[in-house]
Design an enzyme around this catalytic site. Structure first.
Site, PDB file in Angstrom:
ATOM      1  N   SER A  51      -5.461   7.700  11.525  1.00 24.01           N
ATOM      2  CA  SER A  51      -3.992   7.587  11.547  1.00 24.01           C
ATOM      3  C   SER A  51      -3.296   8.923  11.285  1.00 24.01           C
ATOM      4  O   SER A  51      -2.340   8.995  10.517  1.00 24.01           O
ATOM      5  CB  SER A  51      -3.502   6.572  10.499  1.00 24.01           C
ATOM      6  OG  SER A  51      -4.396   5.533  10.289  1.00 24.01           O
ATOM      7  N   SER A  90      -8.269   5.468   4.991  1.00 26.44           N
ATOM      8  CA  SER A  90      -6.814   5.342   5.025  1.00 26.44           C
ATOM      9  C   SER A  90      -6.170   6.710   4.900  1.00 26.44           C
ATOM     10  O   SER A  90      -6.549   7.493   4.028  1.00 26.44           O
ATOM     11  CB  SER A  90      -6.338   4.446   3.880  1.00 26.44           C
ATOM     12  OG  SER A  90      -4.932   4.495   3.774  1.00 26.44           O
ATOM     13  N   SER A  91      -5.185   6.986   5.748  1.00 32.83           N
ATOM     14  CA  SER A  91      -4.468   8.261   5.639  1.00 32.83           C
ATOM     15  C   SER A  91      -3.547   8.264   4.419  1.00 32.83           C
ATOM     16  O   SER A  91      -3.066   9.308   4.000  1.00 32.83           O
ATOM     17  CB  SER A  91      -3.649   8.519   6.908  1.00 32.83           C
ATOM     18  OG  SER A  91      -2.652   7.524   7.059  1.00 32.83           O
ATOM     19  N   ASP A 131      -1.465   0.306  13.587  1.00 31.90           N
ATOM     20  CA  ASP A 131      -0.605  -0.862  13.357  1.00 31.90           C
ATOM     21  C   ASP A 131      -0.065  -1.419  14.667  1.00 31.90           C
ATOM     22  O   ASP A 131      -0.124  -2.617  14.923  1.00 31.90           O
ATOM     23  CB  ASP A 131       0.554  -0.509  12.413  1.00 31.90           C
ATOM     24  CG  ASP A 131       0.082  -0.346  10.972  1.00 31.90           C
ATOM     25  OD1 ASP A 131      -1.103  -0.640  10.704  1.00 31.90           O
ATOM     26  OD2 ASP A 131       0.878   0.078  10.122  1.00 31.90           O
ATOM     27  N   GLY A 154       0.821  -1.216   0.000  1.00 26.71           N
ATOM     28  CA  GLY A 154       0.000   0.000   0.000  1.00 26.71           C
ATOM     29  C   GLY A 154       0.850   1.259   0.000  1.00 26.71           C
ATOM     30  O   GLY A 154       0.493   2.261  -0.614  1.00 26.71           O
TER      31      GLY A 154
END
Length: 427
Positions: free
Chosen positions: A197, A169-170, A313, A96
């Site tokens: 995040s 998602s950042s 994470d 990613g």
């Protein structure tokens, strides 16, 4: 399938110099490739994700040399947008940190480029980023499923007024921020929804500044980026240690220390995942901070109930640390676990139950009550490096644990199990 059985570990003690951060490594490589001048990156992470980024840059005509151990990279920048030598297909595995930033950066050129990857990559959403890039003029097609890779890019991004959804998602915002300075027009990026995040955005802004570009950040809700800029090499750049990778060793110290000291990160680190150490402290461990180290000494651990959005994470490591804490631990606001290397909420709940824990899996939370005695189990890792490393902590009990497909740690930490063994005293 290959497996690795870890025998019970009585004590973990000592120091480890962390491999370079994955988040920092891949951002630094891309910025060095876009910059004017030559950059020497040291303590670069040698892992699958970084290799995918390096291979892509090579295919795009960027020249670099790597040291024998692949932790130093001398890279000559392009002084602007990356140009493909004609039509090109780039295979990015399940990285990613390569797919999202490259999808944006490659919209600055005019060539036709296809971005693809492993089957799991084709299940990781990218629609919000594509929508934002299209608002800035980019010409992008989905080649298989709408909103997912593979993508065909045909340039066209010029900047302007752009909205981006920050709730999944950042990395989508990171990709836009890194690309916008090279667009011809000024760009205003407005963030919709709660930005997940956030500390990862700080890593991006910090690195952009290192490469000579500053932008106006209005409370993480709006970013104003001047167009027509250039990145400039800082010359030498040291990649700090991977704070997410530090979490397993710090947790091991909290559960079965001795004292475990991780070096390569410290109180001045730009990575949000260093805040993991604060969570261990809340649970009862003793933490010592230095400028370039964090040390954790064993304590009597008790359960916590916390919002983990800021360290998604590293929060996974708390889920297995909870097996050694008194009471029921609840980790909240972690929906984005579901769109990572695997659906980590489902995977974590499934495997924790195998070792005997009582688990409640919610839409965006997990609640974990440890058993009186852990059970030996074969742990499925779902081709997810963090699942393998998290569940290694089960061996810090009087029960062995078997990790299936242990080599999946190659994504961020190829010699993880060797390093853990080096610091462990068998029971």
């Amino acid at each position: 399938m290959e497996s690795l059985t870890l025998q019970p570990i009585a004590r973990v003690d000592g120091a480890i110099n962390l491999p370079g951060s994955k988040s920092v490594s891949n951002r630094a490589l891309l910025l060095a490739a876009l910059a004017c001048g030559k950059t020497v990156l040291t303590n670069l992470l040698d892992s699958d994700d970084v290799r995918h980024m390096l291979n892509a840059l090579s295919a795009l005509g960027i020249n670099y040399t790597l040291s024998a151990d692949r932790t130093r990279c001398d890279i000559t920048g392009n002084g602007g947008a990356l140009r493909a030598p004609g039509a090109l297909e780039l295979f990015l595995g399940n990285a990613g940190t390569a797919m999202r930033p490259l999808a944006a950066a490659l919209c600055l050129g005019q060539n036709e480029i296809v971005l693809t990857g492993e089957p799991r990559m084709k299940e990781r959403p990218i629609g919000h980023l594509v929508d934002s890039l299209r608002q800035g003029g980019a010409n992008i097609d989905y080649l298989e499923q709408e909103n997912y890779p593979p993508l065909r890019l045909r340039g066209g991004f010029t900047g302007g007024d752009i909205e981006v959804d920050g709730s999944v998602s950042s990395q989508f915002l990171t990709a836009l921020l890194m690309t916008a300075p090279l667009a011809p027009k000024d760009t205003i990026i407005r963030v919709k929804g709660e930005l997940v995040s956030k500390p990862y955005i700080d890593i991006t802004l910090n690195l952009m500044k290192t490469f000579g570009v500053e932008i106006a950040n209005h409370h993480y809700q709006q970013f104003v980026v001047k167009g027509g800029q250039q990145y400039h090499s800082p010359g030498r750049y040291l990649v700090e240690g991977d704070a997410s990778s530090a979490s397993y060793f710090l947790a091991a110290g909290a559960i079965k220390g001795g004292t475990v000291k991780v070096t390569g990160i410290g109180r001045k680190s730009m990575q949000g995942d260093i805040r993991f150490a604060d969570v261990l402290e809340k649970m009862g461990a003793t933490i010592t901070w230095g400028d370039d180290f964090i040390a954790c000494t064993r304590g009597e651990l008790h359960a916590i109930d916390m919002d983990m959005n800021h360290i998604p994470d590293a929060a996974m490591t708390i889920a297995t640390t909870a097996l050694f804490a008194k009471g029921t631990t609840t980790l909240r606001n972690i929906y984005n676990w579901r769109v990572k290397e695997t659906d980590r909420l489902f995977a974590m709940a499934t495997e924790l139950r195998k070792v005997g824990a009582e688990v409640e899996e919610g839409h965006d939370y997990i609640r974990i009550t440890p058993p009186a005695k852990l059970q030996h189990a074969d742990i499925g890792t779902y081709n997810d490096h963090r699942m393998a490393m998290c569940f290694s902590l089960v061996a810090l009990s009087d029960t062995p644990v078997t990790i299936l497909d242990p080599k999946c740690t190659a994504k961020t930490f190829p010699d993880y199990f060797e390093q853990l063994a080096r610091m462990s005293t068998p029971a």
